[in-house]
Design a protein around this motif. Structure first.
Motif, PDB file in Angstrom:
ATOM      1  N   GLU A  14     -37.712 -19.309 -26.364  1.00 58.18           N
ATOM      2  CA  GLU A  14     -36.627 -19.972 -25.640  1.00 58.18           C
ATOM      3  C   GLU A  14     -35.669 -18.891 -25.145  1.00 58.18           C
ATOM      4  O   GLU A  14     -35.350 -17.959 -25.870  1.00 58.18           O
ATOM      5  N   GLU A  15     -35.244 -19.048 -23.901  1.00 60.17           N
ATOM      6  CA  GLU A  15     -34.243 -18.146 -23.332  1.00 60.17           C
ATOM      7  C   GLU A  15     -32.851 -18.659 -23.685  1.00 60.17           C
ATOM      8  O   GLU A  15     -32.563 -19.839 -23.482  1.00 60.17           O
ATOM      9  N   ARG A  16     -32.024 -17.783 -24.207  1.00 58.77           N
ATOM     10  CA  ARG A  16     -30.632 -18.113 -24.502  1.00 58.77           C
ATOM     11  C   ARG A  16     -29.779 -16.995 -23.927  1.00 58.77           C
ATOM     12  O   ARG A  16     -29.867 -15.854 -24.380  1.00 58.77           O
ATOM     13  N   ALA A  17     -28.981 -17.326 -22.937  1.00 57.18           N
ATOM     14  CA  ALA A  17     -28.113 -16.355 -22.263  1.00 57.18           C
ATOM     15  C   ALA A  17     -28.907 -15.128 -21.812  1.00 57.18           C
ATOM     16  O   ALA A  17     -28.476 -13.997 -21.974  1.00 57.18           O
ATOM     17  N   GLY A  18     -30.105 -15.369 -21.251  1.00 57.47           N
ATOM     18  CA  GLY A  18     -30.923 -14.293 -20.715  1.00 57.47           C
ATOM     19  C   GLY A  18     -31.673 -13.473 -21.754  1.00 57.47           C
ATOM     20  O   GLY A  18     -32.267 -12.454 -21.424  1.00 57.47           O
ATOM     21  N   THR A  19     -31.660 -13.913 -23.006  1.00 55.24           N
ATOM     22  CA  THR A  19     -32.326 -13.191 -24.087  1.00 55.24           C
ATOM     23  C   THR A  19     -33.415 -14.069 -24.685  1.00 55.24           C
ATOM     24  O   THR A  19     -33.219 -15.268 -24.881  1.00 55.24           O
ATOM     25  N   ALA A  20     -34.566 -13.462 -24.984  1.00 53.58           N
ATOM     26  CA  ALA A  20     -35.678 -14.201 -25.586  1.00 53.58           C
ATOM     27  C   ALA A  20     -35.442 -14.402 -27.077  1.00 53.58           C
ATOM     28  O   ALA A  20     -35.087 -13.454 -27.794  1.00 53.58           O
ATOM     29  N   LEU A 117     -32.808 -28.748 -38.661  1.00 55.43           N
ATOM     30  CA  LEU A 117     -32.403 -27.349 -38.657  1.00 55.43           C
ATOM     31  C   LEU A 117     -33.126 -26.668 -37.514  1.00 55.43           C
ATOM     32  O   LEU A 117     -34.346 -26.787 -37.387  1.00 55.43           O
ATOM     33  N   LYS A 118     -32.366 -26.008 -36.640  1.00 55.18           N
ATOM     34  CA  LYS A 118     -32.952 -25.143 -35.612  1.00 55.18           C
ATOM     35  C   LYS A 118     -32.564 -23.727 -35.986  1.00 55.18           C
ATOM     36  O   LYS A 118     -31.383 -23.394 -36.078  1.00 55.18           O
ATOM     37  N   PHE A 119     -33.568 -22.902 -36.209  1.00 53.41           N
ATOM     38  CA  PHE A 119     -33.356 -21.503 -36.550  1.00 53.41           C
ATOM     39  C   PHE A 119     -33.887 -20.676 -35.391  1.00 53.41           C
ATOM     40  O   PHE A 119     -35.027 -20.874 -34.952  1.00 53.41           O
ATOM     41  N   ALA A 120     -33.074 -19.748 -34.885  1.00 58.13           N
ATOM     42  CA  ALA A 120     -33.491 -18.913 -33.760  1.00 58.13           C
ATOM     43  C   ALA A 120     -33.253 -17.450 -34.097  1.00 58.13           C
ATOM     44  O   ALA A 120     -32.219 -17.096 -34.674  1.00 58.13           O
ATOM     45  N   GLN A 121     -34.206 -16.612 -33.744  1.00 61.81           N
ATOM     46  CA  GLN A 121     -34.039 -15.168 -33.888  1.00 61.81           C
ATOM     47  C   GLN A 121     -34.342 -14.502 -32.559  1.00 61.81           C
ATOM     48  O   GLN A 121     -35.365 -14.778 -31.931  1.00 61.81           O
ATOM     49  N   GLU A 122     -33.424 -13.630 -32.158  1.00 63.51           N
ATOM     50  CA  GLU A 122     -33.627 -12.817 -30.959  1.00 63.51           C
ATOM     51  C   GLU A 122     -34.833 -11.917 -31.198  1.00 63.51           C
ATOM     52  O   GLU A 122     -34.941 -11.278 -32.240  1.00 63.51           O
ATOM     53  N   VAL A 123     -35.755 -11.902 -30.221  1.00 63.66           N
ATOM     54  CA  VAL A 123     -36.956 -11.082 -30.339  1.00 63.66           C
ATOM     55  C   VAL A 123     -37.225 -10.470 -28.974  1.00 63.66           C
ATOM     56  O   VAL A 123     -37.529 -11.180 -28.027  1.00 63.66           O
ATOM     57  N   GLY A 124     -37.114  -9.173 -28.887  1.00 60.29           N
ATOM     58  CA  GLY A 124     -37.211  -8.510 -27.597  1.00 60.29           C
ATOM     59  C   GLY A 124     -38.579  -8.040 -27.179  1.00 60.29           C
ATOM     60  O   GLY A 124     -38.766  -7.631 -26.041  1.00 60.29           O
TER      61      GLY A 124
END
Length: 174
Positions: A14-20, A117-124
């Motif tokens: 998922e893209e969040r503010a231009g970050t994967a 629960l939605k858990f998100a981790q930035e992954v580049g």
């Protein structure tokens, strides 16, 4: 003894503010305050991932990821947003490059006695995704087991990684 638990890849890109980000969902038949406690209170976290020490209102805590090893190294977790019991955003140095940081986001919502629960981790990168994705499926499945009284020993990391790695590599590439 071989585990009877069959892991599934549940994360999606998922893209969040231009970050994967990789985003994972779990549901609990429990009030939001209970699920919040399971994700933020050290004595509840230790059952499925690790424990922390410090004063969260200072903006950071020390964390030890002890689910696999009692002698896990200390990490500093920075708390950017704490809107109890709905949202928590944190950062820490990445283990593969201490000059970079991981960002995690936890969002909770309750409806009709069920908390999501939605858990998100930035992954580049896909290389990071192929280990981070299976890792979070593993830990979140441990959380569900801990919170429902299921057998934590039935959840074996070796069944998650490398088995789910290709899914997450492809998911990040899409």
């Amino acid at each position: 003894m071989r585990s009877t638990h069959t892991p599934r890849a549940t994360g999606r890109r998922e893209e969040r503010a231009g970050t994967a980000y990789l985003v994972f969902e779990r549901t609990f038949r429990a009030p939001i305050a209970d699920v919040w406690a399971a994700t933020t209170e050290s004595d509840r976290l230790v059952r499925w991932i690790g424990h922390w020490a410090g004063v969260p209102s200072s903006g950071s805590v020390s964390f030890w990821m002890t689910a696999e090893a009692a002698d896990a190294p200390e990490e500093t977790i920075r708390i950017d947003v704490c809107d109890a019991p709905r949202r928590l955003v944190m950062r820490s140095a990445r283990p593969d490059d201490s000059a970079l940081e991981w960002t995690w986001q936890i969002d909770l919502a309750e409806a009709d006695g069920v908390t999501t629960l939605k858990f998100a981790q930035e992954v580049g990168s896909d290389v990071l995704a192929e280990s981070v994705g299976p890792g979070w499926d593993y830990y979140l499945d441990r959380m569900v087991a801990a919170e429902t009284g299921a057998d934590l020993a039935a959840i074996d990391f070796d069944q998650y990684y490398p088995a789910l790695a290709a899914h997450y590599r492809a998911e990040l590439a899409r």
